[in-house]
Design an enzyme around this catalytic site. Sequence first.
Site, PDB file in Angstrom:
ATOM      1  N   TYR A 178       0.902  -1.577  -0.152  1.00  0.00           N
ATOM      2  CA  TYR A 178      -0.294   0.449   0.089  1.00  0.00           C
ATOM      3  C   TYR A 178       1.092   1.047  -0.093  1.00  0.00           C
ATOM      4  CZ  TYR A 178      -3.083   3.733   1.616  1.00  0.00           C
ATOM      5  OH  TYR A 178      -4.739   4.897   1.857  1.00  0.00           O
ATOM      6  N   GLU A 216     -11.817   5.592   4.412  1.00  0.00           N
ATOM      7  CA  GLU A 216     -11.166   7.179   5.644  1.00  0.00           C
ATOM      8  C   GLU A 216     -12.260   6.412   6.680  1.00  0.00           C
ATOM      9  OE1 GLU A 216      -8.196   7.460   5.441  1.00  0.00           O
ATOM     10  OE2 GLU A 216      -7.193   7.357   3.867  1.00  0.00           O
ATOM     11  N   TRP A 229      -5.581   2.234   9.848  1.00  0.00           N
ATOM     12  CA  TRP A 229      -5.552   2.016   8.670  1.00  0.00           C
ATOM     13  C   TRP A 229      -5.497   0.317   8.508  1.00  0.00           C
ATOM     14  CZ3 TRP A 229      -8.196   3.117   4.770  1.00  0.00           C
ATOM     15  CH2 TRP A 229      -7.871   3.543   2.954  1.00  0.00           C
TER      16      TRP A 229
END
Length: 195
Positions: free
Chosen positions: A26, A48, A56
């Site tokens: 990522y 988000e 995350w």
Amino acid sequence: MKDLLKGDDSLVRCAWCGTDPDYVSYHDTEWGRRITDDTAVFEKLCLEGFQSGLSWITILRKRESFRRAFKGFDPATVARFGQRDIKRLLADASIVRHRGKIEATISNARLTLSMQQKHESLADLIWLFAPARKPRVPKKLADLKSATPESIALSKELRGRGFKFVGPTTMHAAMQSLGLVNDHLSGCHIRRACQ
């Protein structure tokens, strides 16, 4: 935590991604790369929002399940979700089962679709809030901000349009992810590619 980390591949990257292969991928291939497609921007905003209060990596590991559950985050499809879909999503253990975030995703899809029907673009709107001047290159993790004047203004604009789960901190994370700001640290091997 050190600010930069040398991986097994001998590449130096921002230490926040650690050594988890999903997180490293990522970091190297997505975070900070310019995204201007409405569907991709909508997906990032939704993810988000779901991340709020969580890590995350939790969202990243569930991303394919989110994509399946929310039909690829196509705003026109998600905008048609109703109570049956909300019930289905609340029962889906492969995603974050938070009623407020699920309902916000559906509502935000309707608002995005409404913008598109007026020949407006969610991506274009968000990119209006890219910093006008080049920010200082962060040298350490402590240099990274959780919100900026631009993310505060973007949050205010989206909230004014009815969007939910788009607070200033969430919007700054989205701006980092979407490439509006390049918060890869000085010395990170990806920084130059994201400029």
